[in-house]
Design an enzyme around this catalytic site. Structure first.
Site, short mmCIF file in Angstrom:
data_model
loop_
_atom_site.label_atom_id
_atom_site.label_comp_id
_atom_site.label_asym_id
_atom_site.label_seq_id
_atom_site.Cartn_x
_atom_site.Cartn_y
_atom_site.Cartn_z
N TYR A 1 25.09 -31.03 34.14
CA TYR A 1 24.22 -30.54 35.21
C TYR A 1 23.90 -31.65 36.21
O TYR A 1 23.86 -31.43 37.42
CB TYR A 1 22.93 -29.96 34.64
CG TYR A 1 23.13 -28.78 33.72
CD1 TYR A 1 24.09 -27.81 33.99
CD2 TYR A 1 22.37 -28.64 32.57
CE1 TYR A 1 24.27 -26.73 33.14
CE2 TYR A 1 22.55 -27.56 31.71
CZ TYR A 1 23.50 -26.61 32.01
OH TYR A 1 23.69 -25.55 31.16
N LYS B 1 9.12 -33.14 54.19
CA LYS B 1 10.49 -33.63 54.43
C LYS B 1 10.47 -35.00 55.09
O LYS B 1 11.27 -35.87 54.74
CB LYS B 1 11.26 -32.64 55.29
CG LYS B 1 11.63 -31.36 54.59
CD LYS B 1 12.39 -30.46 55.56
CE LYS B 1 12.89 -29.22 54.91
NZ LYS B 1 13.70 -28.41 55.85
N GLU C 1 17.77 -40.97 47.91
CA GLU C 1 18.50 -39.95 48.67
C GLU C 1 18.60 -38.65 47.88
O GLU C 1 18.46 -37.56 48.44
CB GLU C 1 19.88 -40.46 49.06
CG GLU C 1 20.61 -39.56 50.02
CD GLU C 1 19.94 -39.40 51.37
OE1 GLU C 1 19.71 -38.24 51.78
OE2 GLU C 1 19.65 -40.42 52.02
N GLU D 1 25.41 -33.76 51.92
CA GLU D 1 24.56 -34.74 52.61
C GLU D 1 25.39 -35.90 53.16
O GLU D 1 25.88 -36.73 52.41
CB GLU D 1 23.49 -35.28 51.66
CG GLU D 1 22.53 -34.22 51.16
CD GLU D 1 21.75 -33.55 52.27
OE1 GLU D 1 21.30 -34.25 53.21
OE2 GLU D 1 21.61 -32.32 52.21
N GLU E 1 10.74 -20.52 56.88
CA GLU E 1 10.34 -20.65 58.28
C GLU E 1 9.77 -22.06 58.51
O GLU E 1 9.32 -22.71 57.58
CB GLU E 1 9.24 -19.63 58.64
CG GLU E 1 9.49 -18.22 58.22
CD GLU E 1 9.10 -17.97 56.78
OE1 GLU E 1 8.10 -18.52 56.29
OE2 GLU E 1 9.84 -17.22 56.12
#
Length: 130
Positions: free
Chosen positions: A18, A96, A71, A30, A87
């Protein structure tokens, strides 16, 4: 008949699977992680070229791990924020931005450590050819 539960070893192997799946997914999605991997490759190549000491290798490897870890955490946080807040929302953006800031700090830390490790070798190389 009840299905058999996986063994302890099988569960551990599944966990590694995993984790590798997550790293692969992040690498594919990314661009910044791909740059970090490329930078790590350059640092490792330079380390072999210059013949780093054990302590210098520890510093370089630790910094590579720090940046990759930051990261990956950033990517995971972005995915979760996008899931719970599809949204635009100021708090989602703030979360973020903070996670991206953590990656920036890790990257700057790694760059400074890299300078301290590699600059003397580069300086000696420049002196040799000048």
């Amino acid at each position: 008949m009840e299905p058999q539960q996986p063994t302890f070893i099988r569960r551990r192997l599944n966990s590694f699977g995993y984790a590798l799946k997550g790293i692969t997914a992040a690498f594919r999605s990314e661009i910044n992680l791909r740059w970090h991997v490329l930078s790590a490759g350059a640092a490792v190549t330079a380390g072999f070229y210059f013949g780093l000491t054990t302590l210098e290798w520890v510093i370089v490897i630790f910094c590579i791990g720090l940046v990759w870890m930051a990261e990956l955490f950033n990517t995971a946080l972005e995915v979760v924020v996008n899931l719970v807040s599809p949204e635009r929302h100021p708090l989602a953006g703030k979360a973020k931005d903070i996670a991206a800031g953590a990656v920036l700090i890790a990257s700057i830390t790694a760059a400074l450590a890299g300078l301290l490790v590699f600059l003397p070798y580069v300086w000696d190389l420049l002196q040799k050819y000048s």
